[in-house]
Design a protein around this motif. Structure first.
Motif, PDB file in Angstrom:
ATOM      1  N   VAL C  16       0.835  -1.200   0.000  1.00 16.90           N
ATOM      2  CA  VAL C  16       0.000   0.000   0.000  1.00 16.90           C
ATOM      3  C   VAL C  16       0.874   1.256   0.000  1.00 16.90           C
ATOM      4  CG1 VAL C  16      -1.644   1.304   1.367  1.00 16.90           C
ATOM      5  CG2 VAL C  16      -1.954  -1.127   1.061  1.00 16.90           C
ATOM      6  N   PHE C  18       3.808   1.562  -1.207  1.00 15.07           N
ATOM      7  CA  PHE C  18       4.418   1.691  -2.532  1.00 15.07           C
ATOM      8  C   PHE C  18       3.482   2.445  -3.479  1.00 15.07           C
ATOM      9  CE2 PHE C  18       5.383  -0.128  -6.756  1.00 15.07           C
ATOM     10  CZ  PHE C  18       6.739   0.153  -6.836  1.00 15.07           C
ATOM     11  N   VAL C  19       2.186   2.086  -3.415  1.00 11.30           N
ATOM     12  CA  VAL C  19       1.200   2.776  -4.251  1.00 11.30           C
ATOM     13  C   VAL C  19       1.138   4.245  -3.865  1.00 11.30           C
ATOM     14  CG1 VAL C  19      -1.218   2.885  -4.872  1.00 11.30           C
ATOM     15  CG2 VAL C  19      -0.134   0.683  -4.600  1.00 11.30           C
ATOM     16  N   ILE C  20       1.091   4.521  -2.548  1.00 14.85           N
ATOM     17  CA  ILE C  20       0.998   5.914  -2.101  1.00 14.85           C
ATOM     18  C   ILE C  20       2.232   6.687  -2.535  1.00 14.85           C
ATOM     19  CG2 ILE C  20       0.906   7.380  -0.067  1.00 14.85           C
ATOM     20  CD1 ILE C  20      -0.729   5.223   1.281  1.00 14.85           C
ATOM     21  N   ASN C  22       4.214   6.148  -5.075  1.00 16.25           N
ATOM     22  CA  ASN C  22       4.243   6.393  -6.514  1.00 16.25           C
ATOM     23  C   ASN C  22       3.235   7.442  -6.925  1.00 16.25           C
ATOM     24  OD1 ASN C  22       6.240   4.948  -7.895  1.00 16.25           O
ATOM     25  ND2 ASN C  22       5.218   3.062  -7.357  1.00 16.25           N
TER      26      ASN C  22
END
Lengths: 163, 395, 119, 102
Positions: C16, C18-20, C22
């Motif tokens: 999660v 990592f998504v934030i 990026n």
């Protein structure tokens, strides 16, 4: 093991927050999404209790099955445009009193009625144990489950298909 | 590889000798492990995207990407990634913003979590969970929830319909998928991914490698078909059929948000291939030679790592190959295939496997004969009657 | 045991994050941001969208999910059975056959009633 | 070690929240969701007892599996009933459906 206690408090707070959103949230789809997170928090708590098989079952059945069914049912029935509609009925105060009374009773029972137990240091792998229990001691309920599922499936198909 | 475990042990011991509390080295190891896995996911996904473009190009007798980076356009995916990073991020005005933002996180987080119990090589597995295969199945059901969230929150008719179709397809193919995985679990008597691979170390009849694909060929084919459907790959890509639904559940996602879905899709392709490799194709097993100057375990581990990757990427290659060979199924065919063909066959496979295991190998002949008869009967019964499609009929 | 699952939680959280990282950090710094009402409408192949996207749809989706849940519950019982069935032998096998047989009656019913039909 | 009472109190909180929701929500689907919460609170208690009382031989976990099964059956049938209600009344708000009230 204060770390484990910290993790427990974090998970407990997360799950209670999710449950509160489910119960009090205005938007029904957001309540369903919160329910998904609540189920995941419960699964993590099961892992903390060394019940990893049940945690996987929780995710598989509740998150992968029941919430999808709930979301489908919401999309089949809700008039999304009317979001400002009242979400609770007129028994709020009475119900709140009942719920709080129940909670007080439950907390009293769990803190005073039950002696503090520490539990065994570690459980063995639970899955084979559960398999043996289900197929020997609980053979009858196990077979009854299949009848229950059959009845549920037949009934739900009849109810849902009637045009 | 055993040496990895011992390396970690030595690191812990050294930290303890320095008087540092155990939490610090544990966290350091966790961060290193997760960084390696994330780096692998990103690089592998970029490679797969480039590879798929090259394969599709060669099947259609053209070149595909040739310019970026020089040799056969190897840097194309990197260029694509930078482009997506620079794209404007748009959230539709009518969307449910909270759910819209959460959806890619759910999908990608669940995909990353599935890498916890992939057995890369002997002893090289992040954590060999004792419910391994069940864990894999249940964590990937989170992806479906993420897809519904994405489709619903977009407030777009195509996205909603794509998400619904995706969910209906995923749940339909989930049941035969799980049932096909049960055959190997019954033979090995364990759900742990590492132990499943170890159970395939012997040989069948002294010649064939002891992979479960040989006794469970039916289950393997069912698994692979269902895995294609779970990944929304052709011929099962009805949820994002570009000719009718534009792109399915992620129509409204742009820039980096879309890239996250794309990354998760390719990472998921690797996960399903890794499960197939672990459960049916013998995981890291394969011929290996002791390399001079290297300890036995290290050599074995290196070869195991290579074999696992070779098998996984072979399966991924087959997936891409099928994409450019088969046509898309109709929705009604898709659903009927899951429930009326795959499900009965996978139940039959389960029963036959159980009978053989209970009665012993001599029952194999009888059971095999009965099974073939049964399968033939089921296939005949399930064969769709000739169907005339009226003009204007909608499915 | 439970410590193994610390990695699961850690992987979920890092995935999660990592998504934030990026979307909300890395990309936010360099990407342009100038929305206008045209851009922010939902995409409908260039047409003006009519009504909202939250359409009501056919009940058949619900029927598939319904049959799925019943069989998902069944697989929950199949996993512990598959692990221990070699030591329990014929008895466990027959027990599970009864269980599966009753559920297959349900499948046959759903089939006959057309709940598996896309129509 | 986490004291058993922590789990029991958490289970109680979730159960009470579920009770409150089931009593007050107007949307029938939200009521079903609250009931699922109640069942989850109960399951937590079962599993906590299975963990802390080893002499029960994991009876709690076996029972939790059965509870999950019943919850699944309940959701399947309950939501089908809600769909039937919606078909007949064009609403799923239970206080507007007063056919059986006087």
């Amino acid at each position: 093991m204060t770390l484990k206690l910290g993790i427990f408090y974090f998970l407990a707070a997360f799950t209670v927050w999710a449950a509160a959103v489910v119960v009090l949230g205005k938007n029904i789809v957001r309540a369903a999404v919160a329910l998904i997170f609540g189920f995941c928090g419960m699964a993590a708590l099961y892992v903390l209790l060394d019940a990893e098989f049940l945690a996987a079952v929780q995710v598989l059945i509740y998150v992968g099955g029941i919430t999808i069914l709930l979301l489908f049912a919401i999309m089949l029935t809700s008039r999304i445009g009317a979001t400002t509609a009242r979400v609770v009925n007129d028994q709020v105060i009475l119900s709140a009193m009942a719920a709080v009374g129940l909670l007080v009773g439950l907390i009293y029972a769990s803190t005073s009625g039950i002696p503090a137990m520490s539990g065994p240091p570690r459980l063995p792998e639970t899955t084979p144990f559960l398999g043996r229990a289900l197929l020997t001691t609980y053979a009858l309920p196990f077979e009854a489950v299949s009848v229950l599922l059959l009845a549920a499936m037949v009934g739900a198909i009849i109810l849902a298909r009637k045009e | 590889m055993m040496t990895f475990a011992s390396l970690v042990e030595r690191f812990y011991a050294a930290m303890a000798a320095w008087g540092i509390p155990w939490i610090v080295p544990t966290l350091i190891v966790m961060v290193i492990v997760v960084s390696v896995v994330l780096a692998y996911i990103s690089v592998a996904a970029m490679f797969m995207i480039w590879w798929e473009r090259k394969i599709s190009a060669h099947i259609q007798v053209r070149y595909g990407p040739m310019r970026v980076g020089g040799w056969h356009g190897w840097a194309q995916s990197i260029a694509d990634g930078i482009k997506l990073l620079l794209k404007e991020d748009l959230i539709p005005a009518g969307a449910d913003k909270v759910v819209f933002v959460l959806a890619p996180m759910v999908v990608f987080g669940a995909t990353v979590a599935a890498y916890v119990t992939i057995p890369w090589a002997p002893g090289l597995i992040v954590r060999d969970l004792n419910i391994g295969i069940l864990y894999m199945v249940s964590i990937s059901s989170l992806v479906v929830v993420g897809i519904i969230m994405a489709g619903w929150s977009s407030n777009n008719k195509y996205a909603t319909l794509g998400a619904l179709r995706s969910a209906a397809q995923a749940v339909s193919y989930e049941v035969p998928l799980v049932l096909s995985l049960l055959g190997p679990v019954m033979i090995a008597g364990t759900m742990s991914m590492g132990k499943l691979v170890e159970a395939q170390s012997g040989r069948w009849f002294g010649v064939l490698p002891g992979w479960f694909v040989f006794p469970q060929i039916v289950a393997f084919l069912i698994y692979f078909t269902c895995a294609l459907a779970e990944c929304n790959r052709l011929p099962f890509d009805i949820p994002e059929a570009e000719s009718e639904l534009v792109a399915g559940f992620h129509v409204e996602y742009s820039g980096m948000r879309f890239a996250m879905f794309f990354l998760a899709e390719y990472a998921n392709m690797f996960v399903v291939s890794a499960i197939a490799t672990t459960v049916f194709l013998g995981g890291w097993h394969g011929p290996w030679i002791p390399l001079p100057g290297l300890p036995r375990e290290v050599a074995h581990g290196l070869f195991g790592l290579v074999w696992f990757q070779v098998k996984c990427y072979f399966l991924i290659f087959v997936m891409m190959w099928l994409r450019w060979t088969l046509a898309r199924l109709r929705v009604d065919q898709l659903m009927a295939f899951a429930w009326k063909v795959l499900l009965p066959i996978s139940f039959a496979n389960l029963i036959v496997t159980g009978l053989v295991l209970v009665l012993g190998k001599q029952a194999l002949l009888y059971v095999g004969g009965i099974a073939i008869l049964l399968l033939a009967a089921i296939l005949l019964a399930a064969r769709p009657a000739a169907r005339t499609v009226r003009v204007g009929e909608r499915t | 045991m439970a410590a193994d699952y610390a990695y699961v939680g850690f992987f979920l959280v890092v995935g999660v994050l990592f998504v934030i990282l990026n979307i909300e950090v890395l990309s936010r710094i360099i990407r342009p941001h100038n929305p206008n009402p045209q851009k922010l409408t939902t995409y409908e192949c260039g047409e003006e969208p009519i009504g909202i996207g939250w359409i009501r749809f056919h009940v058949r989706y619900y029927l598939y999910a319904l049959v799925y849940i019943v069989f998902a519950v069944e697989t929950v019982f199949l996993f512990p059975w598959a692990i221990v069935f070699r030591e329990l032998g014929m008895f466990a096998f027959l027990e599970m056959m009864v269980f599966i047989g009753i559920l297959l009656v349900g499948l046959a019913y759903a089939w006959k009633k057309g709940a598996l039909e896309w129509a | 070690m986490i004291p058993l009472s922590h789990y029991l109190i958490l289970g109680g909180i979730i159960f009470s929240l579920g009770v409150f929701g089931a009593l007050t929500r107007r949307n029938a689907i939200a009521i079903l969701m609250s009931i699922e919460l109640m069942l989850n609170g109960v399951n937590l208690n079962f599993i906590a007892f299975a963990r802390y009382l080893p002499q029960t031989m994991l009876q709690g976990q076996v029972f939790a599996i059965f509870v999950i099964t019943v919850a699944a059956a309940e959701a399947v049938v309950g939501l089908a009933i809600v769909l039937g209600l919606y078909r007949n009344f064009k609403t799923v708000n239970v206080d507007e459906i007063n056919l059986m009230k006087w």
